[in-house]
Design a protein around this motif. Sequence first.
Motif, PDB file in Angstrom:
ATOM      1  N   UNK A 132       0.833  -1.200   0.000  1.00 43.51           N
ATOM      2  CA  UNK A 132       0.000   0.000   0.000  1.00 43.51           C
ATOM      3  C   UNK A 132       0.864   1.245   0.000  1.00 43.51           C
ATOM      4  N   UNK A 133       0.372   2.246  -0.661  1.00 46.35           N
ATOM      5  CA  UNK A 133       1.082   3.519  -0.675  1.00 46.35           C
ATOM      6  C   UNK A 133       0.968   4.182   0.692  1.00 46.35           C
ATOM      7  N   UNK A 134       2.040   4.786   1.149  1.00 44.14           N
ATOM      8  CA  UNK A 134       1.999   5.435   2.459  1.00 44.14           C
ATOM      9  C   UNK A 134       1.076   6.649   2.449  1.00 44.14           C
ATOM     10  N   UNK A 135       0.467   6.899   3.603  1.00 42.73           N
ATOM     11  CA  UNK A 135      -0.366   8.087   3.739  1.00 42.73           C
ATOM     12  C   UNK A 135       0.523   9.317   3.773  1.00 42.73           C
ATOM     13  N   UNK A 136      -0.017  10.394   3.251  1.00 38.96           N
ATOM     14  CA  UNK A 136       0.672  11.676   3.266  1.00 38.96           C
ATOM     15  C   UNK A 136      -0.185  12.676   4.029  1.00 38.96           C
ATOM     16  N   UNK A 137       0.452  13.685   4.624  1.00 35.54           N
ATOM     17  CA  UNK A 137      -0.352  14.731   5.254  1.00 35.54           C
ATOM     18  C   UNK A 137      -1.108  15.511   4.183  1.00 35.54           C
ATOM     19  N   UNK A 138      -2.113  16.284   4.577  1.00 36.28           N
ATOM     20  CA  UNK A 138      -2.843  17.096   3.606  1.00 36.28           C
ATOM     21  C   UNK A 138      -1.886  18.026   2.851  1.00 36.28           C
ATOM     22  N   UNK A 139      -2.248  18.400   1.635  1.00 31.73           N
ATOM     23  CA  UNK A 139      -1.358  19.250   0.822  1.00 31.73           C
ATOM     24  C   UNK A 139      -0.865  20.510   1.526  1.00 31.73           C
ATOM     25  N   UNK A 165       5.838  19.341 -10.133  1.00 36.32           N
ATOM     26  CA  UNK A 165       5.189  18.220  -9.427  1.00 36.32           C
ATOM     27  C   UNK A 165       5.012  18.550  -7.950  1.00 36.32           C
ATOM     28  N   UNK A 166       6.033  19.123  -7.341  1.00 37.40           N
ATOM     29  CA  UNK A 166       5.946  19.506  -5.933  1.00 37.40           C
ATOM     30  C   UNK A 166       4.879  20.582  -5.765  1.00 37.40           C
ATOM     31  N   UNK A 167       4.818  21.511  -6.697  1.00 42.70           N
ATOM     32  CA  UNK A 167       3.782  22.555  -6.671  1.00 42.70           C
ATOM     33  C   UNK A 167       2.400  21.903  -6.674  1.00 42.70           C
ATOM     34  N   UNK A 168       2.201  20.938  -7.535  1.00 40.77           N
ATOM     35  CA  UNK A 168       0.907  20.251  -7.646  1.00 40.77           C
ATOM     36  C   UNK A 168       0.597  19.427  -6.398  1.00 40.77           C
ATOM     37  N   UNK A 222      -0.346  21.797  -3.716  1.00 38.65           N
ATOM     38  CA  UNK A 222      -1.579  22.511  -4.027  1.00 38.65           C
ATOM     39  C   UNK A 222      -2.805  21.613  -4.090  1.00 38.65           C
ATOM     40  N   UNK A 223      -2.598  20.319  -3.969  1.00 45.08           N
ATOM     41  CA  UNK A 223      -3.707  19.382  -4.000  1.00 45.08           C
ATOM     42  C   UNK A 223      -4.222  19.057  -5.390  1.00 45.08           C
ATOM     43  N   UNK A 224      -3.494  19.447  -6.436  1.00 47.88           N
ATOM     44  CA  UNK A 224      -3.920  19.148  -7.802  1.00 47.88           C
ATOM     45  C   UNK A 224      -3.482  17.758  -8.253  1.00 47.88           C
ATOM     46  N   UNK A 255      -0.354  21.059   4.632  1.00 45.84           N
ATOM     47  CA  UNK A 255       0.621  20.700   5.667  1.00 45.84           C
ATOM     48  C   UNK A 255       1.959  20.348   5.022  1.00 45.84           C
ATOM     49  N   UNK A 256       1.923  19.747   3.866  1.00 45.26           N
ATOM     50  CA  UNK A 256       3.163  19.425   3.146  1.00 45.26           C
ATOM     51  C   UNK A 256       3.980  20.687   2.918  1.00 45.26           C
TER      52      UNK A 256
END
Length: 85
Positions: free
Chosen positions: A11-18, A45-48, A51-53, A20-21
């Motif tokens: 499974x892919x690891x969980x990430x914090x909300x955008x 990519x980091x911007x996206x 930004x939650x895109x 918070x990143x």
Amino acid sequence: MDHAVDELLRRSPDLPPPAVRALLRRAHRLTQQEVAEALGVHRIQVVRWEGGQAEPRNPHRRTYARLLAGLAEQHPEVLSRAEGD
């Protein structure tokens, strides 16, 4: 039983909300470019991701999750503030 454990590990690891990143990155005074270079992706990519895109896919997702977890350990105040919002 081993098969079930293997499935969990895949499974892919969980990430914090955008948002918070981005806060974690800024707390450590990292630029989006520095994160992108460390992960082997383009800055956009980091911007996206912040930004939650878009969401990172493996193997970048695992590496990004590791970075964010390390930043969260070093900057617990960021998570405390984020939970208070």
